[in-house]
Write a protein that holds these residues in place. Sequence first.
Motif, PDB file in Angstrom:
ATOM      1  N   ALA A   1       0.845  -1.193   0.000  1.00  0.00           N
ATOM      2  CA  ALA A   1       0.000   0.000   0.000  1.00  0.00           C
ATOM      3  C   ALA A   1       0.881   1.244   0.000  1.00  0.00           C
ATOM      4  O   ALA A   1       1.812   1.367   0.798  1.00  0.00           O
ATOM      5  N   GLN A   2       0.583   2.172  -0.918  1.00  0.00           N
ATOM      6  CA  GLN A   2       1.382   3.390  -1.050  1.00  0.00           C
ATOM      7  C   GLN A   2       0.498   4.476  -1.633  1.00  0.00           C
ATOM      8  O   GLN A   2      -0.066   4.318  -2.718  1.00  0.00           O
ATOM      9  N   ASP A   3       0.370   5.592  -0.954  1.00  0.00           N
ATOM     10  CA  ASP A   3      -0.487   6.677  -1.425  1.00  0.00           C
ATOM     11  C   ASP A   3      -0.034   7.187  -2.784  1.00  0.00           C
ATOM     12  O   ASP A   3       1.158   7.412  -3.006  1.00  0.00           O
ATOM     13  N   GLY A   4      -0.993   7.362  -3.679  1.00  0.00           N
ATOM     14  CA  GLY A   4      -0.730   7.983  -4.974  1.00  0.00           C
ATOM     15  C   GLY A   4      -0.047   7.106  -5.993  1.00  0.00           C
ATOM     16  O   GLY A   4       0.353   7.589  -7.051  1.00  0.00           O
ATOM     17  N   LYS A   5       0.079   5.825  -5.734  1.00  0.00           N
ATOM     18  CA  LYS A   5       0.824   4.976  -6.671  1.00  0.00           C
ATOM     19  C   LYS A   5       0.030   4.759  -7.953  1.00  0.00           C
ATOM     20  O   LYS A   5      -1.182   4.579  -7.944  1.00  0.00           O
ATOM     21  N   GLU A   6       0.768   4.781  -9.060  1.00  0.00           N
ATOM     22  CA  GLU A   6       0.207   4.507 -10.378  1.00  0.00           C
ATOM     23  C   GLU A   6       1.357   4.334 -11.356  1.00  0.00           C
ATOM     24  O   GLU A   6       2.503   4.696 -11.050  1.00  0.00           O
ATOM     25  N   PRO A   7       1.099   3.749 -12.529  1.00  0.00           N
ATOM     26  CA  PRO A   7       2.185   3.550 -13.497  1.00  0.00           C
ATOM     27  C   PRO A   7       2.924   4.850 -13.804  1.00  0.00           C
ATOM     28  O   PRO A   7       2.312   5.901 -14.010  1.00  0.00           O
TER      29      PRO A   7
END
Length: 368
Positions: free
Chosen positions: A170-176
Amino acid sequence: TNYAIDGSTGASRQGFRPTRIGNPDAKWETNVTTNVGFDLAMLDNKLEIVFDWYSKVTDDLLFDPELPGTAGAAGRPFVNIAKMKNTGIDLQMIYRQTFDNSLKFEGNVTFTTYNNEIQTIAPGVPYFDWGGSRIGSFNRNMEGSPMSSFFGYKVIGLFQDDAEVASAPAQDGKEPGFFRYADINGDNVINQNDRTFIGNPNPDFTYGLNLSLEYKGFDLTTFLYGSSGNDIFNYNKWWTDFWPSFQGQKSTELLNESWTETRTGASVPKASNKSNFSTNTQASSYYIENGSFLRMKNIQLGYNLPKNIFSKVGLSSARIYIQGVNLLTATKYSGLDPELGGDDRSFGVDAGNYPAAKQIVVGVNIGL
């Protein structure tokens, strides 16, 4: 062989000025220095070697911590906060040679190492950070680590696709295209507990080389200086590699090397107007670069005019020269200048360091 132990120096109480808050509990800061070395001359004094090993332990280190309600550094009381140790070696080698009584050569090499360690910190103070920026402090001073070590999140790559995003902790703001941070404590959640030491601004060693040649009336000298093994926190990247970090000039890396769906091997995050935990709001290893360098600090070519020329006008000597300053620097650092200054509690940060100016100087030395 030389051996020496130096005693105690420092200050016991900081409060002699009306603008400085006194601390009656402050102790003397003490320094105990041990030095072992030797001087060696050989080959009819053509070769000289000077070697020193040293150890310096500073106890009850005086420090003025940031406190609310005090009028800046001039108003804060000093406290005893830590014990610190420095060890290392200093080596100098000098070689002199004269050829045919007309050509003289001298080479002077210096080599220095130091290992710094904060051994203890005052009870209740596990560490202290120093320096600030729009994304916090980069430097942490902590027991068992060198002064001014870099602290933040360790970037292990960029998220490449939705599947990798879904399977990651889990990590805030993660995306490719955004940063993927290391799960340091293994709890499957990326947060402030996963920050770690990400670099060291202290060099493994520094070195210098002085060379000089004299031939008849001509002389040529040069000085080179280098540092190896130190890291730099390139804060300039925050301004140039992220769109949300204010409007203004951006880097060519953001234009040509940032992540896209067809350029997945990139190390620069994708060009995005999002600003979050996974982009430009945290200190991370993305900003850490190799700060090693070798610089030609000075080179000078001179000529001493024959006495029969300048003696006619009442001069005792006359020399003309051309000098170059900071002409060449060999480094892999991407910033303007790898040779940085700074506070000893937060050095090694490039926040827009103005580069050393290159100079060409032509001059005349006259003796009356």
